[in-house]
Design a protein around this motif. Structure first.
Motif, PDB file in Angstrom:
ATOM      1  N   ASP A   1       0.879  -1.132   0.090  1.00 44.22           N
ATOM      2  CA  ASP A   1       0.083   0.092  -0.014  1.00 44.22           C
ATOM      3  C   ASP A   1       0.883   1.347   0.236  1.00 44.22           C
ATOM      4  O   ASP A   1       1.983   1.182   0.113  1.00 44.22           O
ATOM      5  N   ASN A   2       0.193   2.306   0.036  1.00 46.70           N
ATOM      6  CA  ASN A   2       1.094   3.548  -0.312  1.00 46.70           C
ATOM      7  C   ASN A   2       1.972   3.794   0.900  1.00 46.70           C
ATOM      8  O   ASN A   2       3.144   4.549   0.695  1.00 46.70           O
ATOM      9  N   SER A   3       1.592   3.661   2.188  1.00 42.43           N
ATOM     10  CA  SER A   3       2.674   4.125   3.251  1.00 42.43           C
ATOM     11  C   SER A   3       3.972   3.155   3.260  1.00 42.43           C
ATOM     12  O   SER A   3       4.785   3.498   3.356  1.00 42.43           O
ATOM     13  N   SER A   4       3.536   1.816   2.705  1.00 42.43           N
ATOM     14  CA  SER A   4       4.568   1.011   2.757  1.00 42.43           C
ATOM     15  C   SER A   4       5.397   1.057   1.468  1.00 42.43           C
ATOM     16  O   SER A   4       6.836   0.899   1.481  1.00 42.43           O
ATOM     17  N   ARG A   5       4.955   1.729   0.798  1.00 44.07           N
ATOM     18  CA  ARG A   5       5.550   2.145  -0.508  1.00 44.07           C
ATOM     19  C   ARG A   5       6.789   3.234  -0.247  1.00 44.07           C
ATOM     20  O   ARG A   5       7.939   3.278  -0.901  1.00 44.07           O
ATOM     21  N   GLY A   6       6.080   4.203   0.522  1.00 44.55           N
ATOM     22  CA  GLY A   6       7.229   5.254   0.865  1.00 44.55           C
ATOM     23  C   GLY A   6       8.397   4.672   1.771  1.00 44.55           C
ATOM     24  O   GLY A   6       9.591   5.065   1.580  1.00 44.55           O
TER      25      GLY A   6
ATOM     26  N   LYS B   1       6.219   8.273  10.430  1.00 46.51           N
ATOM     27  CA  LYS B   1       4.941   8.394  10.081  1.00 46.51           C
ATOM     28  C   LYS B   1       4.527   7.257   9.274  1.00 46.51           C
ATOM     29  O   LYS B   1       3.261   6.824   9.734  1.00 46.51           O
ATOM     30  N   ALA B   2       5.114   6.947   8.202  1.00 45.31           N
ATOM     31  CA  ALA B   2       4.616   5.819   7.414  1.00 45.31           C
ATOM     32  C   ALA B   2       4.660   4.254   8.370  1.00 45.31           C
ATOM     33  O   ALA B   2       3.615   3.569   7.889  1.00 45.31           O
TER      34      ALA B   2
ATOM     35  N   LYS C   1       4.105   3.840  11.285  1.00 45.27           N
ATOM     36  CA  LYS C   1       2.796   4.114  12.197  1.00 45.27           C
ATOM     37  C   LYS C   1       1.532   3.433  11.206  1.00 45.27           C
ATOM     38  O   LYS C   1       0.698   2.805  11.957  1.00 45.27           O
ATOM     39  N   GLU C   2       1.518   3.648  10.004  1.00 47.23           N
ATOM     40  CA  GLU C   2       0.457   3.179   9.230  1.00 47.23           C
ATOM     41  C   GLU C   2       0.563   1.978   8.438  1.00 47.23           C
ATOM     42  O   GLU C   2      -0.383   1.477   7.714  1.00 47.23           O
ATOM     43  N   ILE C   3       1.629   1.192   8.650  1.00 53.84           N
ATOM     44  CA  ILE C   3       1.701  -0.184   8.055  1.00 53.84           C
ATOM     45  C   ILE C   3       0.653  -1.031   8.286  1.00 53.84           C
ATOM     46  O   ILE C   3       0.387  -1.356   9.375  1.00 53.84           O
ATOM     47  N   SER C   4       0.326  -1.783   7.309  1.00 55.40           N
ATOM     48  CA  SER C   4      -1.067  -2.690   7.642  1.00 55.40           C
ATOM     49  C   SER C   4      -0.480  -4.092   7.882  1.00 55.40           C
ATOM     50  O   SER C   4       0.802  -4.450   8.044  1.00 55.40           O
ATOM     51  N   ASP C   5      -1.207  -4.890   8.697  1.00 55.48           N
ATOM     52  CA  ASP C   5      -0.715  -6.108   9.232  1.00 55.48           C
ATOM     53  C   ASP C   5      -0.244  -7.028   7.993  1.00 55.48           C
ATOM     54  O   ASP C   5       0.768  -7.948   8.124  1.00 55.48           O
ATOM     55  N   ASN C   6      -0.851  -6.885   6.900  1.00 58.32           N
ATOM     56  CA  ASN C   6      -0.591  -7.853   5.758  1.00 58.32           C
ATOM     57  C   ASN C   6       0.812  -7.368   4.964  1.00 58.32           C
ATOM     58  O   ASN C   6       1.730  -8.152   4.956  1.00 58.32           O
ATOM     59  N   ASP C   7       1.129  -5.895   5.126  1.00 54.32           N
ATOM     60  CA  ASP C   7       2.344  -5.587   4.593  1.00 54.32           C
ATOM     61  C   ASP C   7       3.395  -5.875   5.624  1.00 54.32           C
ATOM     62  O   ASP C   7       4.616  -6.096   5.149  1.00 54.32           O
ATOM     63  N   LYS C   8       3.033  -5.787   6.983  1.00 52.28           N
ATOM     64  CA  LYS C   8       4.126  -6.103   7.761  1.00 52.28           C
ATOM     65  C   LYS C   8       4.615  -7.731   7.830  1.00 52.28           C
ATOM     66  O   LYS C   8       5.839  -7.859   7.507  1.00 52.28           O
ATOM     67  N   LYS C   9       3.650  -8.502   7.201  1.00 52.78           N
ATOM     68  CA  LYS C   9       4.014  -9.938   7.077  1.00 52.78           C
ATOM     69  C   LYS C   9       4.700  -9.997   5.899  1.00 52.78           C
ATOM     70  O   LYS C   9       5.771 -10.677   5.756  1.00 52.78           O
TER      71      LYS C   9
END
Length: 850
Positions: free
Chosen positions: A620-625, A644-645, A647-655
Motif C-alpha cells: 500500500d501507499n505507506s509501505s511504498r514510502g 509516520k509511514a 505507524k500506518e503499515i497494515s498487518d498484511n504489509d508487515k507480514k
C-alpha cells in the motif's frame, strides 16, 4: 737526411693516413703516432688484420699491447716510445703544434722523432711554413680533397637530412639537440671526447649500421672519424677553449666540416637554428681549403735538470730561441709539479736525481676527471710517498681507490665521471715498476672501464634513441616484413626488442613517448589485429570469476583494466564504459560492453537482489514510502525517516516485509543479508559511482562489525553501507540494535551501567562507549563529566530541552503556568503519537533516577 723527411699536407679526405701506413709497412719496422687513443686503436686493429697480432703493438697512456716480436707500433703522440729506433716514423695531425693545450708535445716530436730511413709528417697545409722553419729541408707534398665540400646554409635541426652530424660545443647542448632529434626524427648517436673508446665505438657502430640516421657530437668528431656522413650542421660557431668563449677559426670549422663526404662522395655543411651566420669569407675558405698559415706554435724545453726541484722548474721555464715559438707555461704536469713542490713532505722525500725524476713522472699522471678540486694532487702526493718509502704502491691502497669507482649508475654524467676516474688507474696500471701485480690491475681496471662504458652506451641509447623507429627504419631499408611476437605474458617483441604489452585490450608501449614516426604505430597495430580479434572472442565466453570490480569501479580481466562503471538514472544499473583502445572496432566494443554488463548484473543480483526485487506495487501507499526510503539508503534507513509511514503499515504489509527479510529496529530499518561483506562493498561501490567519490579507506575489513571511523567519510555514507557512526566508533546497524536491546534491559530502573557485553559488541573502551551512548541519546549522570568512566558510572536517557519564545512582559507565576501547560501538552501529544506496540513506547516510559 733531408731526403728521408716528407710532409703530406692537405684538408680532410685526402688519404694522408692511408698513405703513411702504407709507407710504414713497406719498411721492416715503424712507429705511427696519432693525436687520439681512439685513432691509435682503430689503426692498430686495421694493421693486425693484415699482419697478425704478434707483429703489431699498441701504446697509449691507458693501453699497452706489446708482443715480444712487435715491429710496428701504433701509439698516441704523448705515449710514443721516443727511445726506440725504427726505420719509419709517422706523425699525424702535426698542425696541432699550434694548439695551446697539446701543441708543445707535437712540436717536440716534430723536432726530435725520426725514422732511420723515413719520417713522414701528416697534417693541414696551414703548418707548412712552420714545418720548414722547424725542419729545414723537409719535402712538402700537397694533396687535394677527393670530394667537394659545399655550404648549404641554415637548416632547423628537425629539417636536417639523414646521415647528418650536428656539432655542438658543450655536453648540455649535445643532450638538448639529441633530445630534439629523438622526439622528432627517431634518435641520434652521441660522440664526445669524454666517452671511452668502447662507448664511442658502440655509438658509432649504431650510426654506421643505420640504426639511427643522425649523430650529435662535440668537436671530438673533427679527427679520425671516417663515417658515412653526408652533412655537418654547426649548432654554434663559438666554443670554450678552457679559458674563454671564442669564435671557431676557419681551419677548425674546415676540420669538422670535412667529416662530410668521404672518399669520392661529396659533402655539405651549414648551420642550425640558433648558430650565428657563417661569413662569406669563412665559407669560401672551407670550400676551397684556403687558410692563413699558423703564426706560432707551442714549445717546451725537453732537456730537463733533475738536480733539484727548483732546477727542474727552471728547466721547464726555459724560453724558446725562436720568436714563432711560444713557451707552454701552464701544462697540466707542470701545474701538478708546482703544487706538489709546495708540500713539505714531498720536498723532504725528493732530494736525489732519481727521486726528482720520479716526482716528475708522478706529476705527469693525467687528471682525466677534470674537477676543480685538489683531490688529484693529493692522490699524486700519496702515490709519490708510497713509491719512495715502499718502492711499490700498496695493493690495499689501489683496491680502495679502484673498487669505489666500480658502481654502475643510470645517470650519464655520473658514468662519464667514473670512467674518467678509472682511466687514471688504467694509466697507473701500465707503470710496470710502480705496481706489484701489474697484469692483474690492468685487467681489473680495464674490466671496470668496459663495464662502465657498456652501461654508459646503454643509457645514451635509452635516452637519445627511439629503438622502435630504429628497428622499423632498418626493416624498411631492408624491405623485409616487421615480425611481431606476443609472449605468454602479453609482452610484444619486434625482432627481440620489447616494444610494449597488451593489457586487456589496451596497447601499452614500453617507451611512453609518442613515436616520431606514425609508421611505427601503424605497422604495430596492423600486426595486432588477429590477436585482438582472438582476445575479444575469449573475453565474451569467460567465466565471471575472471572478472572483478575494483574499489574505484574499474572492471578488471585477469587484473588488467578493460572498462569502468559510470552513473546512470538508476543506482542499481550503472552504465558500462569500455576502456579506450585504438585496437578495437565498434563491433568488438559492443561485445565487450555486453559481457561486462552481464557480469555486473550478475554481481548486483547475487548481492542485492533481496532489496531490488521488492515490488512497490505489492504494497500500500505507506509501505511504498518505506520501500523507497530503504532503496534510497541501499538497504538501510533510520526509523526516524519513516516514522509516520511506519505507524500506518497494515498487518498484511508487515507480514510481507518480514517475508522479504526486513528488520524493524528501534533506530534502523535494515536487511540482514545486505550486511554481509560482499554486499557492503557493493553498496559502497554503487554509492561511489553515483557520487563520483570513493571512501575506500573507510570501508570495514571483512567481517568487522565495529571499527574506528575514517574522518573523511560523512556520517550518511556509513548509513548507506549498513553502518552507523556513533562517537568515535562505527558499528554495523544490527549491532547497534543489539546494543540498544541490552540498554533497554539494563535501564529498567531508569539508569544503567556499562557491561562487558556492551563493550564487546562495540569493540570499544569504556571511554569510547560513553561517547557511543551520548550519540544514542544517553548521558552520564555524574555532574563532573571529567571523571574517569568505569563500570560503576551511571547513565540515563537525556532530557529533552524545550525552547520557548521570549515575551516582552511576563511574571514568574505566568511563566510557571505556561511551562506547566506546555509540558502537559507535550506529554499529551507524545502519548498520542507513540504506538504502544513500538519499541519507542518502551524507551519513552523509562523511569529515570535522579
Amino acid at each position: 737526411m733531408s731526403n728521408n723527411l716528407k710532409a703530406i699536407l692537405g684538408p680532410t679526405n685526402t688519404g694522408k693516413t692511408y698513405f703513411a701506413i702504407e709507407r710504414m709497412l713497406a719498411h721492416s719496422s715503424g712507429i705511427m703516432c696519432f693525436p687520439l687513443r681512439l685513432l691509435a686503436r682503430e689503426n692498430y686493429d686495421k694493421i693486425t688484420k693484415i699482419l697478425g697480432k704478434d707483429k703489431v703493438a699498441l701504446i697509449t697512456g691507458e693501453e699497452k699491447i706489446i708482443p715480444k716480436k712487435a715491429s710496428y707500433f701504433c701509439c698516441t703522440v704523448e705515449a710514443m716510445p721516443t727511445e726506440k729506433k725504427v726505420e719509419f716514423v709517422g706523425i699525424d695531425e702535426v698542425q696541432i703544434a699550434g694548439d695551446s693545450e697539446r701543441g708543445y708535445i707535437f712540436t717536440d716530436r716534430i723536432l726530435h722523432s725520426r725514422g732511420t730511413k723515413e719520417t713522414v709528417f701528416l697534417g693541414a697545409e696551414t703548418i707548412s711554413s712552420k714545418l720548414k722553419a722547424l725542419v729545414p729541408g723537409v719535402k712538402i707534398e700537397g694533396r687535394p680533397r677527393m670530394s667537394n665540400l659545399s655550404y648549404i646554409g641554415r637548416k632547423k635541426v628537425t629539417r636536417l637530412k639523414k646521415r647528418t652530424a650536428v656539432v655542438a660545443f658543450s655536453a648540455a647542448d649535445v643532450y638538448t639537440i639529441a633530445d630534439i632529434i629523438r622526439k622528432q626524427l627517431g634518435g641520434a648517436a652521441i660522440v664526445m671526447g669524454a666517452l671511452s673508446p668502447r662507448t664511442r665505438n658502440s655509438q658509432v657502430e649504431m650510426y654506421e649500421n643505420g640504426d639511427v640516421d643522425y649523430l650529435v657530437a662535440t668537436d671530438a668528431i673533427g679527427m679520425g672519424l671516417n663515417l658515412q656522413i653526408q652533412h655537418v650542421g654547426f649548432a654554434s660557431l663559438r666554443k670554450f677553449d678552457g679559458n674563454s668563449q671564442r669564435n671557431l677559426t676557419n681551419p677548425e670549422i674546415a676540420q669538422i666540416a670535412g667529416r662530410a663526404g668521404r672518399f669520392l662522395s661529396d659533402g655539405t655543411f651549414g648551420v642550425t637554428d640558433y648558430a650565428s651566420e657563417m661569413s662569406e669569407q669563412t665559407i669560401d675558405s672551407v670550400e676551397n681549403s684556403k687558410f692563413d698559415q699558423i703564426s706560432h706554435i707551442y714549445w717546451r724545453n725537453s732537456n730537463l735538470d733533475f738536480s733539484s726541484i727548483g732546477n727542474l722548474v727552471k728547466s721547464l721555464e726555459v724560453m724558446p730561441s725562436e720568436p714563432y715559438l711560444i713557451r707552454k707555461n701552464d701544462a697540466e704536469d707542470f701545474r701538478h709539479l708546482l703544487h706538489l713542490s709546495e708540500l713539505k713532505d714531498i720536498n723532504q722525500l725528493a732530494k736525489t736525481h732519481n727521486e726528482i725524476k720520479l716526482l716528475w713522472e708522478v706529476s705527469q699522471v693525467p687528471e682525466f676527471n677534470k674537477q676543480l678540486t685538489n683531490d688529484h694532487v693529493i692522490l699524486l702526493s700519496k702515490i709519490f710517498e708510497q713509491l719512495i718509502l715502499k718502492g711499490r704502491l700498496n695493493n690495499d691502497f689501489i683496491s680502495n681507490h679502484i673498487f669505489r669507482i666500480d658502481k654502475v649508475s643510470k645517470d650519464i654524467d655520473t658514468l662519464m665521471q667514473r670512467i674518467a676516474s678509472i682511466r687514471t688507474w688504467t694509466y697507473l696500471s701500465h707503470k710496470n715498476n710502480w705496481l706489484e701485480d701489474t697484469i692483474n690491475w690492468q685487467e681489473t681496471s680495464l674490466t671496470i672501464e668496459d663495464k662502465l662504458s657498456d652501461a654508459l652506451n646503454i643509457e645514451l641509447t635509452n635516452r637519445f634513441v627511439d629503438k622502435r623507429i630504429s628497428v622499423l627504419g632498418k626493416k624498411l631499408k631492408e624491405n623485409t616484413q616487421l615480425l611481431i611476437e606476443i609472449k605468454s605474458d602479453s609482452s610484444i617483441y619486434i625482432d627481440s626488442l620489447k616494444v610494449g604489452e597488451i593489457n586487456g585490450f589496451v596497447l601499452k608501449l614500453t617507451d611512453t613517448t609518442t613515436p616520431s614516426s606514425d609508421l611505427f604505430l601503424k605497422n604495430l597495430k596492423k600486426g595486432l589485429v588477429d590477436e585482438i580479434k582472438q582476445r575479444v572472442k575469449i573475453f565474451y565466453s569467460i567465466e565471471d570469476e575472471r572478472l572483478t570490480i575494483n574499489d574505484n569501479a574499474k572492471i578488471l580481466w585477469d587484473n588488467f583494466p578493460v572498462g569502468w562503471l559510470s552513473p546512470s538514472d538508476n543506482i542499481f544499473n550503472p552504465n558500462v564504459q569500455v576502456l579506450n583502445s585504438d585496437l578495437l572496432n565498434q563491433d568488438q566494443i559492443h561485445l565487450i560492453t555486453q559481457r561486462i554488463k552481464m557480469f555486473v548484473d550478475n554481481k548486483i543480483e547475487k548481492n542485492l537482489s533481496q532489496l531490488i526485487d521488492i515490488k512497490e506495487e505489492d504494497f500500500d501507499n505507506s509501505s511504498r514510502g518505506i520501500i523507497y526510503s530503504l532503496k534510497e539508503g541501499l538497504g538501510t534507513t533510520t526509523i526516524k525517516n519513516i516514522f509516520k509511514a511506519y505507524k500506518e503499515i497494515s498487518d498484511n504489509d508487515k507480514k510481507e516485509f518480514s517475508k522479504v527479510g526486513l528488520r524493524f529496529g528501534v533506530r534502523y530499518l535494515y536487511m540482514p543479508d545486505l550486511l554481509k561483506p560482499e554486499s557492503v562493498k557493493l553498496r559502497a561501490l554503487l554509492w561511489g559511482i553515483m557520487n563520483n567519490t570513493y571512501y575506500n579507506a573507510a570501508l570495514p575489513d571483512d567481517g568487522r562489525v565495529a571499527y574506528t571511523p575514517d574522518e573523511t567519510a560523512p556520517n550518511d555514507w556509513y548509513n548507506k553501507i549498513g553502518y552507523s557512526k556513533l562517537g568515535d566508533r562505527v558499528m554495523r546497524v544490527d549491532m547497534v540494535e543489539r546494543l540498544l536491546a541490552l540498554i533497554r534491559v539494563a535501564a529498567r530502573e531508569g539508569t544503567f551501567k556499562i557491561t562487558e557485553e556492551m563493550l564487546s559488541i562495540a569493540g570499544a573502551s569504556k571511554e569510547q562507549m560513553s561517547k557511543v551512548f551520548l550519540d544514542l541519546g544517553f548521558e552520564n549522570t555524574d555532574k563532573n563529566k571529567k571523571n574517569e568512566i568505569t563500570f560503576e558510572t551511571l547513565f540515563k536517557k537525556k532530557q529533552k530541552k524545550i525552547l520557548f519564545k521570549k515575551k516582552q512582559k511576563s511574571n514568574k507565576k505566568n511563566n510557571l503556568d505556561h511551562k506547566s501547560k506546555n509540558k502537559n501538552k507535550i506529554h499529551k501529544n507524545n502519548n498520542e503519537k507513540i504506538n504502544k506496540n513500538s519499541p519507542f513506547f518502551v524507551l519513552s516510559n523509562l523511569k529515570l533516577k535522579n
